[in-house]
Each structure stands twice: as structure tokens, then as C-alpha cells.
Design a protein around this motif. Structure first.
Motif, PDB file in Angstrom:
ATOM      1  N   ARG A 177      46.610  60.701 -29.997  1.00 31.94           N
ATOM      2  CA  ARG A 177      46.718  59.302 -29.572  1.00 31.94           C
ATOM      3  C   ARG A 177      47.319  58.467 -30.697  1.00 31.94           C
ATOM      4  O   ARG A 177      48.168  57.600 -30.452  1.00 31.94           O
ATOM      5  CB  ARG A 177      45.335  58.773 -29.200  1.00 31.94           C
ATOM      6  N   ARG A 216      51.092  58.950 -30.792  1.00 35.60           N
ATOM      7  CA  ARG A 216      51.817  58.161 -29.798  1.00 35.60           C
ATOM      8  C   ARG A 216      51.923  56.694 -30.220  1.00 35.60           C
ATOM      9  O   ARG A 216      52.966  56.049 -30.052  1.00 35.60           O
ATOM     10  CB  ARG A 216      51.141  58.291 -28.425  1.00 35.60           C
ATOM     11  N   LEU A 217      50.846  56.174 -30.768  1.00 34.98           N
ATOM     12  CA  LEU A 217      50.859  54.797 -31.254  1.00 34.98           C
ATOM     13  C   LEU A 217      51.837  54.647 -32.416  1.00 34.98           C
ATOM     14  O   LEU A 217      52.606  53.684 -32.491  1.00 34.98           O
ATOM     15  CB  LEU A 217      49.440  54.390 -31.683  1.00 34.98           C
ATOM     16  N   GLU A 257      55.295  52.366 -32.814  1.00 38.21           N
ATOM     17  CA  GLU A 257      55.502  51.428 -33.914  1.00 38.21           C
ATOM     18  C   GLU A 257      56.793  51.742 -34.671  1.00 38.21           C
ATOM     19  O   GLU A 257      57.539  50.842 -35.057  1.00 38.21           O
ATOM     20  CB  GLU A 257      54.312  51.462 -34.874  1.00 38.21           C
ATOM     21  N   ALA A 301      43.884  53.768 -34.492  1.00 36.55           N
ATOM     22  CA  ALA A 301      43.933  53.869 -33.033  1.00 36.55           C
ATOM     23  C   ALA A 301      42.510  53.960 -32.493  1.00 36.55           C
ATOM     24  O   ALA A 301      41.800  54.928 -32.742  1.00 36.55           O
ATOM     25  CB  ALA A 301      44.743  55.101 -32.619  1.00 36.55           C
ATOM     26  N   GLU A 309      44.166  50.975 -24.848  1.00 35.45           N
ATOM     27  CA  GLU A 309      45.594  50.846 -25.123  1.00 35.45           C
ATOM     28  C   GLU A 309      46.172  49.834 -24.137  1.00 35.45           C
ATOM     29  O   GLU A 309      46.143  50.047 -22.934  1.00 35.45           O
ATOM     30  CB  GLU A 309      46.286  52.195 -24.982  1.00 35.45           C
ATOM     31  N   THR A 343      49.522  46.998 -23.375  1.00 36.24           N
ATOM     32  CA  THR A 343      50.837  46.491 -23.736  1.00 36.24           C
ATOM     33  C   THR A 343      50.954  45.009 -23.416  1.00 36.24           C
ATOM     34  O   THR A 343      51.949  44.377 -23.762  1.00 36.24           O
ATOM     35  CB  THR A 343      51.948  47.259 -22.986  1.00 36.24           C
ATOM     36  N   GLN A 380      46.035  43.241 -27.516  1.00 34.02           N
ATOM     37  CA  GLN A 380      46.634  44.571 -27.652  1.00 34.02           C
ATOM     38  C   GLN A 380      46.494  45.108 -29.065  1.00 34.02           C
ATOM     39  O   GLN A 380      46.674  46.295 -29.298  1.00 34.02           O
ATOM     40  CB  GLN A 380      48.101  44.551 -27.239  1.00 34.02           C
ATOM     41  N   CYS A 424      40.360  47.432 -29.072  1.00 38.38           N
ATOM     42  CA  CYS A 424      41.786  47.771 -29.100  1.00 38.38           C
ATOM     43  C   CYS A 424      42.103  48.261 -30.515  1.00 38.38           C
ATOM     44  O   CYS A 424      41.248  48.174 -31.400  1.00 38.38           O
ATOM     45  CB  CYS A 424      42.644  46.563 -28.735  1.00 38.38           C
ATOM     46  N   PRO A 425      43.299  48.781 -30.750  1.00 40.09           N
ATOM     47  CA  PRO A 425      43.646  49.223 -32.102  1.00 40.09           C
ATOM     48  C   PRO A 425      43.498  48.102 -33.130  1.00 40.09           C
ATOM     49  O   PRO A 425      43.640  46.914 -32.813  1.00 40.09           O
ATOM     50  CB  PRO A 425      45.101  49.670 -31.965  1.00 40.09           C
TER      51      PRO A 425
END
Length: 293
Positions: free
Chosen positions: A21, A24-25, A29, A144, A148, A150, A254, A284-285
């Protein structure tokens, strides 16, 4: 942020789903920031003096070194699938995970990692590697965790300290590259004392206090409005515990950005109580910013 054009986004991997995960984050970025992505695995086994290669009578592809190569290859493939066009490289570095990532931080644009990995105790909300890297890294650290999203704003905690200013700058830049709004939140509790040992006033004007704290917030974000005219910026001064206020606000954000240590916290703390609270409870992150890049 590191000003060198070659500075990469670095992501730590250990083969867990949580680290994928993070991959992917990190890939997202890197794509937004037009940076290469560097996938790194801290390979601790040589330090423990255990056999690294497959046994002579073992299955092909066995051995700890081969397993490490496979997990890095899988993470690189995950990143390439998540962000086509990003230049991705992978490396196995001998050493403990936190130490390896900290070694990367002086030249990294950003370090990304999961909140817990394969070795983390399931009872821990945030693992020791995430805490150590967030406490000592020489670049911003993105953990993370949570949901998730957006949509929703980039949320930044503001307290008027120098590290808070660095966090605001990082948050505004991040909101700009994400095409998101920026929400600056300042939580306050009571009037500040005038010196060591002073008593807190028993009676004060709550409306005036709110006005004063809102003014501090407005002054803190005034510069980023000029530097990032494309970012819609709003602010909110709220009475309450900063960690709890930011954790609650994170449910609609987000990303949450905090300074590594805030105003009024003990200077000996490498990671302040507010940033630790947000790391443990945000939905969230979370990005922790300790110094300008």
C-alpha cells in the motif's frame, strides 16, 4: 523539499500488504512530483549471521537473499503498474529497516512507509519503524495509514512554531500537486502563561481568545496564499486538544501534515506528542515534517 532534481521518493518495503500500500502511495507521489521512485528493502539477516543462500538440497529460488530479491521485484512491479511512466528502481541494503531508511533520508525528496510491517505487533497502531523514521529523518516522511481518499482537502496542523511553518509549506506544495484544497487548523486550549511557574488565568474573554488565535493562524498561512495562488485555502481555529482535533478533522481529509514538534513541547522530544497522536489516530495518511528541504 530536496532541491536536487535527481532526489527520489523513497519507499521502504518488507513484503507485507501494508508495505505494498505504501508503494502505491509512493508511486502516486513520485508521479505528481515528477520524481523517480526508489524501492528499498532493509535486509537484516547478514547482521544476525544466518545463512543467506539456499541449502544445496533446497528448492530453486530458496534462501533469504532470493526471497528479498523477489519481494523487491514484486514491489517494483506494483509501483510500475500504479504509476506508468515513473522511473522505478529497487535495491536491497544490508541493515535494519529504520536505519536503512534513515540512511536514505539526507538525499531523498520524501520517504514513504507503511504504519506497520511484517515484524510489527498487531496491537500497535503505528509500528516502531514508522515512529523511528518520522522522529529522525532528514526529509518529510509519509506514513500510509487510514482511508485512501482522492477527494477532501490536505489538512495541516498550525501552531505558530518554525516547524509548523515548514509543515504549512509542504502541505501547500502537496495540495498544489494534488489539485486539492488546503485546510489549516489551529487547536488551542487556554491563554498562554507569561513565564515559568505563572498561573493560568481563571477568567478570560473566550471571544477575544478565539480572535487572537485566529489571527495567529491567518498570519501563519498568509505567505502560502501568495506562493500557491492555485490552491484554495481555508482556516479553522478550534478550541481543543490539537491531536484530537486533527484526528477528527482527518476523517474528511486525504492527507494530514504535521510538524515533528510543536510550540510548547519539550525540546528534547524528537517527535512531539501532537504528531505522535496524529500518527496513531488519523483516518488518512500522515506526513511528518521535521525540517525544511
Amino acid at each position: 523539499m530536496n532541491s536536487a532534481e535527481s532526489a527520489a521518493v523513497v519507499v521502504g518495503v518488507d513484503g507485507s500488504e501494508l508495505s505494498l500500500r505504501a508503494v502505491r502511495l509512493a508511486a502516486a507521489e513520485a508521479a505528481r512530483r515528477h520524481r523517480p521512485l526508489r524501492v528499498v528493502h532493509g535486509f537484516i539477516w547478514p547482521l544476525l549471521h544466518v545463512p543467506l543462500t539456499a541449502a544445496p538440497d533446497g528448492p530453486p529460488g530458496g534462501g533469504l537473499r532470493n526471497q528479498a530479491e523477489q519481494l523487491v521485484a514484486a514491489a517494483v512491479a506494483e509501483a510500475e503498474a500504479a504509476a506508468p511512466g515513473v522511473r522505478v528502481s529497487g535495491e536491497i541494503i544490508d541493515g535494519e529497516a529504520a536505519a536503512v531508511l534513515l540512511g536514505e533520508s539526507p538525499t531523498a525528496a520524501l520517504i514513504v512507509l507503511g504504519d506497520r510491517g511484517l515484524g510489527g505487533f498487531t496491537a500497535l497502531v503505528v509500528g516502531s519503524v514508522a515512529i523511528q523514521v518520522s522522529s529522525y529523518a532528514d526529509c518529510p516522511v509519509l506514513v500510509a495509514r487510514g482511508a485512501e481518499r482522492t477527494d477532501g482537502p490536505v489538512l495541516v496542523g498550525v501552531d505558530g512554531s518554525e516547524l509548523s511553518d515548514h509543515a504549512i509549506e509542504f502541505a501547500a506544495e502537496t495540495a498544489s500537486v494534488r489539485g486539492a484544497a488546503l485546510l489549516a487548523v489551529h487547536a488551542y486550549r487556554h491563554p498562554a502563561s507569561t513565564g515559568p511557574g505563572d498561573m493560568q488565568p481563571l477568567v478570560y474573554d473566550a471571544a477575544q481568545l478565539h480572535t487572537d488565535e485566529d489571527r495567529l493562524l491567518a498570519e501563519s498561512i498568509s505567505g502560502v496564499r501568495e506562493r500557491y495562488p492555485d490552491v484554495p485555502i481555508s482556516r479553522k481555529a478550534v478550541r481543543g486538544k490539537p491531536g484530537a482535533v486533527l484526528a477528527e478533522a482527518s476523517r474528511q481529509a486525504q492527507l494530514v501534515v504535521v510538524g515533528g514538534q510543536g510550540r510548547g513541547e519539550f525540546s528534547g522530544l524528537l517527535l512531539g506528542s501532537v504528531s505522535q497522536a496524529v500518527l496513531h489516530h488519523a483516518d488518512c495518511p500522515v506526513a511528518v515534517v521535521r525540517a525544511p528541504r
